[in-house]
Design a protein around this motif. Structure first.
Motif, PDB file in Angstrom:
ATOM      1  N   GLU A  14      70.242  14.116  26.683  1.00 13.55           N
ATOM      2  CA  GLU A  14      69.499  15.296  27.172  1.00 13.55           C
ATOM      3  C   GLU A  14      69.318  16.358  26.085  1.00 13.55           C
ATOM      4  N   PRO A  15      70.353  16.741  25.314  1.00 12.03           N
ATOM      5  CA  PRO A  15      70.113  17.718  24.246  1.00 12.03           C
ATOM      6  C   PRO A  15      69.219  17.177  23.124  1.00 12.03           C
ATOM      7  N   VAL A  27      61.385  18.001  21.976  1.00 13.79           N
ATOM      8  CA  VAL A  27      60.301  18.832  22.525  1.00 13.79           C
ATOM      9  C   VAL A  27      60.137  20.105  21.699  1.00 13.79           C
ATOM     10  N   LEU A  28      61.256  20.672  21.275  1.00 10.70           N
ATOM     11  CA  LEU A  28      61.225  21.904  20.481  1.00 10.70           C
ATOM     12  C   LEU A  28      60.505  21.705  19.147  1.00 10.70           C
ATOM     13  N   ARG A  61      65.715  17.669  24.363  1.00 10.39           N
ATOM     14  CA  ARG A  61      65.346  19.086  24.229  1.00 10.39           C
ATOM     15  C   ARG A  61      64.897  19.389  22.799  1.00 10.39           C
ATOM     16  N   TRP A 108      62.796  13.680  29.053  1.00  8.23           N
ATOM     17  CA  TRP A 108      63.772  14.741  29.321  1.00  8.23           C
ATOM     18  C   TRP A 108      63.898  14.987  30.826  1.00  8.23           C
ATOM     19  N   THR A 117      72.928  24.572  20.889  1.00  9.83           N
ATOM     20  CA  THR A 117      72.093  24.283  22.060  1.00  9.83           C
ATOM     21  C   THR A 117      70.622  24.431  21.675  1.00  9.83           C
ATOM     22  N   PHE A 118      69.777  23.838  22.478  1.00  9.33           N
ATOM     23  CA  PHE A 118      68.324  23.931  22.278  1.00  9.33           C
ATOM     24  C   PHE A 118      67.695  24.426  23.576  1.00  9.33           C
ATOM     25  N   GLU A 161      58.843  14.842  26.789  1.00  8.88           N
ATOM     26  CA  GLU A 161      59.040  15.777  27.905  1.00  8.88           C
ATOM     27  C   GLU A 161      59.306  15.019  29.191  1.00  8.88           C
ATOM     28  N   SER A 201      65.474  24.860  26.870  1.00  6.34           N
ATOM     29  CA  SER A 201      64.955  23.894  27.825  1.00  6.34           C
ATOM     30  C   SER A 201      63.430  23.855  27.747  1.00  6.34           C
ATOM     31  N   PRO A 202      62.822  22.674  27.875  1.00  6.55           N
ATOM     32  CA  PRO A 202      61.353  22.609  27.948  1.00  6.55           C
ATOM     33  C   PRO A 202      60.779  23.445  29.073  1.00  6.55           C
ATOM     34  N   ASP A 204      61.451  26.494  29.629  1.00  4.35           N
ATOM     35  CA  ASP A 204      61.289  27.881  29.199  1.00  4.35           C
ATOM     36  C   ASP A 204      59.835  28.227  28.910  1.00  4.35           C
TER      37      ASP A 204
END
Length: 599
Positions: free
Chosen positions: A468-469, A475-476, A472, A376, A232-233, A373, A235-236, A238
């Motif tokens: 969606e992942p 963005v990470l 994420r 997402w 998992t990554f 972003e 969420s933006p 966070d």
């Protein structure tokens, strides 16, 4: 060549060897101190011998001179013959249609085998030289490209402090002759080089492959010491803090949960760009959502808002940005080179039921990076098995329904398809792509990824549960690298795929997705084909000059989505004429009220 002049009469009487003075009649005799008489006959004989020696010397000089001239003439003749043979050999290789050298020499505008004049060679026109250059064997051009690729690999290694001072070739000697050799290069890297050569061979045989063969599941990564792949990554959200939610809403239009959707960042363009994108998509029969990010409504170009409001199922976000130059100075109108804060994206619920708007928690970054972003946040508005297309806005148009042949997961599936689309060349062929990866991840990472094909970040497709992942993770990458160079989003994209970072991601099928070779999938990325026209490559369907031409994949089928259409001169002219016609048609509908406008 100048010849030496003949000796003068005075020169003829001058002895070649020194002689005794003839005027004294006597000479000293050793031991006696007296003078001995020199007979007159001896003196006369000596003078005669001196004259004969002078004549012999003159003949020797002439002989030497003639021999020297002969040698020079032979050398000049040999040089002219060598030049002539080189030109003939080069001419024979210039035939691009498989003719023999004899056939080539019979063609007009080329050097005749009976012409030996250097002057004739020098008078060959620049037009002929250009034609000959274009006719050079592709193997020579390919060799230079391969040499460049190998030298770039070495440069990447040396940037990491490896393989310094190794010897290199200055010309391509063949696939079996290494351009450079380095003991530090491990077995895995050598295998990567071998695989790259095999990939190039596969590309040459591309016309024989079926569309199904073109799809490649991303292989599972080799397990390296200490390497783990996240499932998992974060969420933006966070970064915005606890209890943050997405508060950004469309300026007009409504998302439909159960529909497929096309997302594009469409800020700052003229009306004709919106006409081409929206109308070409609708003409394919696609009736899902078209979701666009545009400038704030008061900054839209003339006619844009009116047109977008007139189209069904178009969802428009008027996003506000606070942007800066690279120097840090504020800038009123954002550009591709500026770094920006995304305003109004996140908020937090207050105790009284109200909503507190939160500022952008991330550093200013390029718009091309920040768009992920937005994508997402938009993806959250669709059901898990809705198909979503992310596509560049300015240089893309549609020829067929983008999802017509999409493979759909079974209802209730917790994994979905995620599709990536390659460009026509490896990372090593592009200084830009190498810079983006090096700046974001460093030289060692570039060295590991450099042999892989470039995968375009402006064209990705997948089901929402897989998209969606992926978004994420995109963005990470900015959060982790802080790479603010224009284009770093493509570096992020290629890193995620080629490093297998998505391999274990929940929701993504096939070890992190599937990738399609250039010209063999739904999206045809044309950027790296610009060196030879699409017409010459056989990738245009329709007569030259026609406005009804279509772009084809390598197997001859029509490409559903054409990306980077402006890289080809003929195609670009056709699309610009289409946009002009669309604009005229839209004006007619708007001014005269002729009904729904379909382009």
């Amino acid at each position: 060549m100048q010849r030496r002049s003949k000796p003068s009469s005075s020169d003829a009487s001058t002895p070649l060897l020194p002689t005794t003075n003839a005027s004294p009649s006597k000479d000293k005799i050793a031991g006696g101190g007296g003078i001995a008489s020199v007979p007159s006959s001896s003196s006369s004989s000596l003078r005669k011998r001196n004259q004969q020696g002078s004549s012999v010397g003159r003949h020797k000089k002439k002989g030497t001179l003639r021999m020297f001239e002969t040698i020079l003439l032979l050398m000049l003749g040999g040089f002219m013959f060598l030049v002539f043979r080189i030109v003939l050999d080069r001419s024979a290789s210039f035939s691009s249609d498989g003719k023999s050298s004899g056939d080539f020499l019979q063609q007009p505008h080329h050097i005749s085998p009976h012409t030996t004049s250097v002057k004739f060679m020098r008078e060959q026109s620049s037009m002929e030289a250009t034609a000959a250059m274009k006719g050079m064997p592709s193997s020579e051009v390919d060799g230079e490209k391969k040499l460049k690729v190998e030298l770039k690999k070495l440069s990447a290694l040396q940037a990491d402090g490896k393989c310094l001072g190794v010897k290199v070739l200055t010309r391509w000697e063949g696939d079996d002759v290494p351009v450079w050799e380095c003991d530090e290069m491990n077995t895995k890297q050598k295998e990567a080089t071998k695989e790259e050569v095999e990939e190039k061979e596969d590309e040459k045989e591309g016309e024989e492959r079926t569309p199904d063969d073109a799809q490649e599941t991303i292989p599972e990564a080799d397990k390296e010491d200490g390497m783990t792949f996240p499932s998992t990554f974060p969420s933006p959200l966070d970064a915005a803090g606890p209890d943050a939610v997405v508060v950004l809403e469309p300026a007009f239009g409504v998302h439909r949960l159960d529909q497929d959707a096309v997302f594009a960042f469409a800020q700052g363009y003229d009306l004709v760009n919106y006409l081409l994108f929206v109308l070409s998509l609708r003409k394919t029969g696609f009736d899902g959502d078209i979701v666009l990010s545009v400038s704030s409504l008061d900054q839209l170009k003339p006619g844009v808002e009116e047109f977008l409001r007139s189209m069904k199922h178009v969802v428009v976000y008027a996003v506000e940005w606070t942007c800066f130059k690279k120097s840090g100075d504020p800038i009123a109108t954002p550009t591709a080179e500026s770094d920006c804060h995304l305003n109004g994206m996140f908020g937090r619920k207050e105790g009284d039921g109200g909503m507190e708007e939160l500022g952008d928690a991330r550093e200013p970054r390029p718009l091309a990076t920040a768009r992920f972003e937005l994508y997402w946040a938009w993806s959250l508005r669709y059901s898990p098995l809705s198909y979503i297309l992310l596509i560049d806005f300015r240089d893309a148009y549609f020829q067929l329904h983008p999802f017509h042949k999409a493979e759909r997961s079974e209802k209730g599936s917790t994994e979905g398809n995620l599709l990536f689309f390659e460009e026509n060349g490896p990372i090593a062929d592009s200084s830009f792509n190498m810079q983006w990866i090096r700046q974001a991840y460093g030289a060692p990472t570039l060295t590991k990824l450099i042999n892989n094909k470039i995968i375009c970040s402006g064209s990705t497709m997948g089901e929402q549960v897989a998209m969606e992942p992926y978004l994420r993770a995109m963005v990470l990458q900015f959060d982790n690298t802080k790479c603010k160079r224009k284009g770093c989003d493509q570096g992020f994209h290629n890193y995620l795929i080629h490093s297998h970072t998505l391999q274990n991601a929940k929701g993504i099928r096939n070890h992190g997705g599937s990738k399609y070779a250039q010209g063999k999938g739904v999206i045809n990325n044309l950027s790296l084909l610009r060196d030879i026209s699409l017409r010459e490559r056989g990738l245009l369907e329709g007569d030259q000059g026609s406005d009804e031409i279509k772009v084809k994949n390598w197997d001859g089928t029509v490409s559903p989505i054409v990306h980077q259409w402006d890289r080809d001169e003929e195609l670009s002219a056709v699309i610009k004429r289409r946009m002009k016609t669309m604009k005229s048609g839209w004006a007619d509908v708007k001014d005269k009220g002729k009904g729904d406008f379909t382009g």
